[in-house]
Motif scaffolding. Structure first.
Motif, PDB file in Angstrom:
ATOM      1  N   ASP A  46      52.844  56.043  59.578  1.00 16.99           N
ATOM      2  CA  ASP A  46      52.351  56.599  61.420  1.00 16.99           C
ATOM      3  C   ASP A  46      50.838  56.278  60.895  1.00 16.99           C
ATOM      4  O   ASP A  46      50.009  56.619  61.240  1.00 16.99           O
ATOM      5  CB  ASP A  46      52.659  57.545  61.953  1.00 16.99           C
ATOM      6  N   TYR A  47      50.416  55.294  59.811  1.00 18.76           N
ATOM      7  CA  TYR A  47      49.034  55.606  59.112  1.00 18.76           C
ATOM      8  C   TYR A  47      48.631  53.961  59.156  1.00 18.76           C
ATOM      9  O   TYR A  47      49.234  52.698  58.975  1.00 18.76           O
ATOM     10  CB  TYR A  47      48.953  56.412  57.829  1.00 18.76           C
ATOM     11  N   LYS A  48      47.094  53.734  59.638  1.00 24.30           N
ATOM     12  CA  LYS A  48      46.761  52.758  59.390  1.00 24.30           C
ATOM     13  C   LYS A  48      45.689  53.236  58.232  1.00 24.30           C
ATOM     14  O   LYS A  48      44.945  54.055  58.386  1.00 24.30           O
ATOM     15  CB  LYS A  48      46.237  52.276  60.442  1.00 24.30           C
ATOM     16  N   MET A  49      45.362  52.391  57.229  1.00 19.96           N
ATOM     17  CA  MET A  49      44.975  52.972  55.753  1.00 19.96           C
ATOM     18  C   MET A  49      44.034  51.644  55.080  1.00 19.96           C
ATOM     19  O   MET A  49      44.309  50.642  55.716  1.00 19.96           O
ATOM     20  CB  MET A  49      45.649  53.470  55.112  1.00 19.96           C
ATOM     21  N   ASP A  50      42.994  51.584  54.603  1.00 20.89           N
ATOM     22  CA  ASP A  50      42.583  50.776  53.672  1.00 20.89           C
ATOM     23  C   ASP A  50      42.831  50.837  52.799  1.00 20.89           C
ATOM     24  O   ASP A  50      42.388  52.015  51.978  1.00 20.89           O
ATOM     25  CB  ASP A  50      40.895  50.402  54.008  1.00 20.89           C
ATOM     26  N   ILE A  51      43.287  49.359  51.835  1.00 20.44           N
ATOM     27  CA  ILE A  51      43.582  49.299  50.763  1.00 20.44           C
ATOM     28  C   ILE A  51      42.674  48.688  49.559  1.00 20.44           C
ATOM     29  O   ILE A  51      42.675  46.929  49.866  1.00 20.44           O
ATOM     30  CB  ILE A  51      45.665  49.052  50.292  1.00 20.44           C
ATOM     31  N   PRO A  52      42.486  49.347  48.668  1.00 22.68           N
ATOM     32  CA  PRO A  52      41.172  48.387  47.960  1.00 22.68           C
ATOM     33  C   PRO A  52      41.801  47.563  46.738  1.00 22.68           C
ATOM     34  O   PRO A  52      42.590  48.659  45.706  1.00 22.68           O
ATOM     35  CB  PRO A  52      40.633  49.576  47.470  1.00 22.68           C
ATOM     36  N   LEU A  53      41.800  46.604  46.813  1.00 20.77           N
ATOM     37  CA  LEU A  53      42.450  45.791  45.759  1.00 20.77           C
ATOM     38  C   LEU A  53      41.905  45.739  44.477  1.00 20.77           C
ATOM     39  O   LEU A  53      42.210  45.187  43.311  1.00 20.77           O
ATOM     40  CB  LEU A  53      42.727  44.105  45.859  1.00 20.77           C
ATOM     41  N   GLY A  54      40.748  46.176  44.648  1.00 19.77           N
ATOM     42  CA  GLY A  54      40.112  46.180  43.122  1.00 19.77           C
ATOM     43  C   GLY A  54      39.343  47.202  42.416  1.00 19.77           C
ATOM     44  O   GLY A  54      39.326  47.541  40.910  1.00 19.77           O
ATOM     45  N   ILE A  55      40.525  48.538  42.490  1.00 23.56           N
ATOM     46  CA  ILE A  55      40.592  49.575  41.511  1.00 23.56           C
ATOM     47  C   ILE A  55      41.699  49.108  40.874  1.00 23.56           C
ATOM     48  O   ILE A  55      41.642  49.710  39.625  1.00 23.56           O
ATOM     49  CB  ILE A  55      41.811  50.060  42.241  1.00 23.56           C
ATOM     50  N   LEU A  56      42.844  47.932  40.894  1.00 23.82           N
ATOM     51  CA  LEU A  56      43.072  47.392  39.939  1.00 23.82           C
ATOM     52  C   LEU A  56      42.703  46.976  39.075  1.00 23.82           C
ATOM     53  O   LEU A  56      43.041  47.050  37.810  1.00 23.82           O
ATOM     54  CB  LEU A  56      44.215  46.728  39.935  1.00 23.82           C
ATOM     55  N   VAL A  57      41.388  46.278  39.293  1.00 21.31           N
ATOM     56  CA  VAL A  57      40.616  45.339  38.039  1.00 21.31           C
ATOM     57  C   VAL A  57      39.561  46.649  37.528  1.00 21.31           C
ATOM     58  O   VAL A  57      39.674  46.172  37.000  1.00 21.31           O
ATOM     59  CB  VAL A  57      39.782  44.480  39.270  1.00 21.31           C
ATOM     60  N   ALA A  58      39.590  47.524  38.644  1.00 23.37           N
ATOM     61  CA  ALA A  58      38.447  48.524  37.721  1.00 23.37           C
ATOM     62  C   ALA A  58      39.363  49.181  35.800  1.00 23.37           C
ATOM     63  O   ALA A  58      38.420  49.427  35.683  1.00 23.37           O
ATOM     64  CB  ALA A  58      37.901  48.966  38.992  1.00 23.37           C
ATOM     65  N   VAL A  59      40.329  49.572  36.827  1.00 21.58           N
ATOM     66  CA  VAL A  59      41.155  50.453  35.381  1.00 21.58           C
ATOM     67  C   VAL A  59      41.338  48.801  34.643  1.00 21.58           C
ATOM     68  O   VAL A  59      41.437  49.427  33.376  1.00 21.58           O
ATOM     69  CB  VAL A  59      42.693  50.741  36.111  1.00 21.58           C
ATOM     70  N   ALA A  60      41.722  47.767  34.794  1.00 20.08           N
ATOM     71  CA  ALA A  60      41.656  47.482  33.773  1.00 20.08           C
ATOM     72  C   ALA A  60      41.015  46.724  33.424  1.00 20.08           C
ATOM     73  O   ALA A  60      39.894  46.334  31.664  1.00 20.08           O
ATOM     74  CB  ALA A  60      42.028  45.549  34.464  1.00 20.08           C
TER      75      ALA A  60
END
Length: 377
Positions: free
Chosen positions: A212-226
């Motif tokens: 039921d949610y509309k959300m913004d998913i940051p793909l860059g967080i995976l790059v940041a962890v790496a």
């Protein structure tokens, strides 16, 4: 009064007196002092400090709000928080790498802007499909930031121009040249900002429907962890990391050991600029989708506090980035709910920076008290 002072000294020594614990206990101690000082500031304004701090958590998706708009909830607030956290992590890594080499990169915001603008023009407005556009945005962001950082390092090495002066001047150059280009070629007549980038080039997936949610998913967080993992490996497990830390500790000792100081400084600033560039693309093509002319974002400056709070450690900046982003992200909700102006959150961030800068002094005083106690015994 003397007994109270002795009790305070004993409590501090028991808490942060052990040398093996000081590298993480002193930052925690300075954060607590900062938050206590923030409580006093909010109380002087006639507001409830604990409620204001709780509102910061609510605004960041770390605590539930009383009500939510349609298709929104605590999870959507948290993903938005992660979206804001991503460029902060990269910016803190940029400051950290420079500090390890004994340099002070105060130009992170300008390098973010240069990388974000270049990626916007080359990829953000293109017709490339997402599978090609998104990796290119990351690559261009790193390359442009690295070039900007390397230039600062070269000026330091070749002409001994202080990196603080050169980065501040480059901040102005990037700010006004890019502002001119936006207003001349890329301005949106309604928002008076640069035209929004296309979704294919954004590093944030916008309004993704999950349940039921509309959300913004940051793909860059995976790059940041790496990036954090790579930085930790670089500094602790490679020859280049050893050379960077050696130059930062003592230039004369590094030269005596045969380390090429100039080359190492240029490489350190290049890596620092590269991470700043990644902060730029995750900010301007991720968290936001446009660039406001004549404005340098505060992320590059807040990253200084984050790096200091994190004790210049790749792992430490995860926690310090989290704290600073909670304060900045939750400030709007705090203002609307508690009536505490959002500027107070910025003041608290400044207080944290001030106290964290005193970490070396705190370590000196604690060790001195410990030595005095041992002499008396």
């Amino acid at each position: 009064m003397k007994n109270k002072n002795n009790f305070l000294h004993r409590l501090i020594l028991q808490t942060i007196g052990h040398e093996k614990r000081q590298h993480y206990m002193i930052p925690v101690f300075t954060i607590l002092l900062s938050l206590i000082f923030g409580i006093l500031v909010i109380a002087l304004l006639g507001k409830n400090p604990l409620q204001a701090y709780y509102n910061l958590l609510q605004g960041s998706g770390l605590a539930p709000k009383a009500s939510y708009a349609g298709h929104k909830g605590m999870i959507t607030d948290f993903t938005s928080f992660l979206n804001a956290l991503t460029p902060m992590l990269f910016a803190a890594l940029a400051v950290l790498i420079a500090l390890k080499a004994g340099l002070f990169n105060i130009g992170v915001s300008g390098q973010m802007l240069a990388a974000g603008f270049t990626a916007t023009v080359l990829i953000g407005y293109s017709e490339l499909p997402a599978v090609i556009a998104k990796p290119l945005v990351v690559l261009i962001g790193f390359v442009i930031g690295a070039l900007a950082g390397a230039l600062v390092g070269f000026l330091k090495h070749r002409f001994n121009i202080n990196e603080v002066v050169s980065t501040i001047m480059f901040n102005y150059i990037f700010q006004y040249v890019i502002s001119f280009l936006i207003n001349t070629f890329y301005v949106d007549p309604v928002s008076r900002q640069s035209a929004n980038v296309k979704q294919a080039g954004r590093l944030t997936l916008v309004d993704v429907v999950i349940g039921d949610y509309k959300m913004d998913i940051p793909l860059g967080i995976l790059v940041a962890v790496a990036g954090i993992a790579i930085t930790a490996f670089l500094l602790n497990r490679t020859a280049l990391g050893f050379e960077i830390k050696a130059v930062g500790s003592s230039i004369r000792a590094a030269e005596y050991a045969g380390i090429r100081v100039g080359r190492t400084r240029v490489l350190a600033m290049m890596l620092s600029g590269g991470f700043a560039g990644l902060a730029g693309v995750t900010y301007y093509l991720g968290y936001f989708a446009s660039i406001q002319p004549k404005v340098l974002v505060s992320t590059g400056y807040d990253a200084i506090a984050v790096a200091l709070l994190g004790n210049s450690s790749p792992i430490g900046i995860i926690f310090s980035s989290f704290l600073i982003t909670v304060i900045s992200k939750g400030s709007t909700y705090m203002s609307s709910t508690s009536g505490v102006q959002a500027e107070i959150a910025s003041a608290i961030t400044g207080i944290i920076l001030l106290f964290s800068a005193c970490g070396a002094y705190v370590r000196y005083k604690v060790n001195r008290w410990k030595d005095m106690k041992e002499e008396i015994q």
